[in-house]
Design an enzyme around this catalytic site. Structure first.
Site, mmCIF file in Angstrom:
data_model
loop_
_atom_site.group_PDB
_atom_site.id
_atom_site.type_symbol
_atom_site.label_atom_id
_atom_site.label_comp_id
_atom_site.label_asym_id
_atom_site.label_seq_id
_atom_site.Cartn_x
_atom_site.Cartn_y
_atom_site.Cartn_z
ATOM 1 N N GLY A 53 3.713 -10.300 8.287
ATOM 2 C CA GLY A 53 3.288 -9.202 9.147
ATOM 3 C C GLY A 53 2.539 -8.140 8.379
ATOM 4 O O GLY A 53 2.920 -7.776 7.277
ATOM 5 N N THR A 54 1.443 -7.656 8.949
ATOM 6 C CA THR A 54 0.683 -6.508 8.434
ATOM 7 C C THR A 54 0.059 -5.850 9.657
ATOM 8 O O THR A 54 -0.075 -6.497 10.692
ATOM 9 C CB THR A 54 -0.436 -6.955 7.489
ATOM 10 O OG1 THR A 54 -1.298 -7.830 8.195
ATOM 11 C CG2 THR A 54 0.115 -7.669 6.264
ATOM 12 N N THR A 55 -0.352 -4.663 9.671
ATOM 13 C CA THR A 55 -0.405 -3.623 8.650
ATOM 14 C C THR A 55 0.394 -2.435 9.182
ATOM 15 O O THR A 55 0.383 -2.191 10.397
ATOM 16 C CB THR A 55 -1.882 -3.238 8.388
ATOM 17 O OG1 THR A 55 -2.565 -4.386 7.891
ATOM 18 C CG2 THR A 55 -2.039 -2.085 7.429
#
Length: 281
Positions: A53-55
């Site tokens: 997962g980002t951001t």
């Protein structure tokens, strides 16, 4: 431990023995295998492919702090999920945004929530914001073995400090190293681009509305240059998770509010594709 008390209606002795107010310490003493960092890992060759997962971005304003995240999770060059939850309340006055291996990060957040709740029930008072940041640092450090195999968790922690009467933000590295960030912060693969946008737009006198608009602008810029970051998805009605923490506590913007902010930013980008350069309004 359970076999000796099964069917008697009595709690095991471990639950009745005075000890630390830390739930992690309790598990370490009695069932360490339940802690993520204590699990035995199989030998691994190469990098483990798991959703990441980002951001995550955060910005302070005179009344508190805004913590927000995009909704995309990736696995290599593939979009693993378009609507993942990356920002979670940890107690009434703090929240954490997750970047890194999604499954481990969510598990760590749940354990952190339980750690803070356990402390409050045992001690009858909340940890200071500094204390919460330190507890999270310890949890990240315990995950170092998995991080060395590519399963790293790098969160962003934000909250309203009741003692100092202001919002504060803390960032971490994979070893649990903790740093307080001033004004704004970002983590994840799109953090370089998000930080550049926030540096351009930040002011010390932001209102709450301007701060929430700023994080959407930053996430938009991150998605513009980083393929792992997802921008507002109007067709699917998927918008960034935006949370605000003030002296009144944690609050998550509704889907309609996030939609309105995102659509306003998208509309302005039709006129200025590279975004505003000096001011939000």
């Amino acid at each position: 431990m359970e076999a000796n008390t099964r069917g008697t209606g009595r709690l095991p002795a471990a639950f009745l023995t005075p000890g630390s107010s830390s739930f992690m310490d309790f598990l370490s003493d009695h069932q360490p295998e339940l802690l993520p960092g204590k699990r035995t890992l199989p030998p691994v060759q190469g990098v483990i492919e798991a959703p990441h997962g980002t951001t995550i971005v955060a910005v302070t304003f005179p009344g508190g702090v805004v913590l927000a995240g995009d909704r995309r999770a990736t696995m290599g060059n593939v979009i693993a999920q378009r609507d993942i939850e990356k920002v979670f309340p940890t107690d009434e006055y703090s929240a954490v945004g997750i970047a890194g291996t999604a499954g481990l990060a969510v598990e760590m957040v749940k354990l952190f929530q339980l750690e803070l709740e356990h402390f409050e029930k045992v001690e009858g008072a909340q940890l200071s914001l500094e204390g919460k940041a330190n507890r999270l640092s310890t949890m990240i450090r315990s995950n170092l073995g998995m991080a060395m195999q590519g399963l790293a968790v790098v969160p962003l922690f934000a909250g309203y400090d009741l003692d100092r009467a202001k919002g504060r933000v803390f960032s971490y590295d994979v070893t649990g190293g903790r740093s307080e960030e001033h004004n704004f912060a970002a983590t994840g693969s799109g953090s370089v681009f998000a930080r550049g946008a926030m540096k351009k737009l930040f002011r010390g006198d932001l209102t709450e509305e301007e701060a929430t608009t700023l994080v959407v602008q930053a996430l938009y810029d991150a998605a513009d240059d980083d393929s792992a970051t997802g921008g507002p998805d109007v067709a699917r009605r998927i918008y960034p998770i935006i949370t605000v923490i003030t002296d009144e506590g944690f609050r998550r913007l509704t889907e309609d509010q996030a939609s309105e902010l995102s659509r306003a930013v998208l509309q302005r980008r039709l006129e200025e594709p590279d975004g505003p350069r000096a001011a939000l309004l």
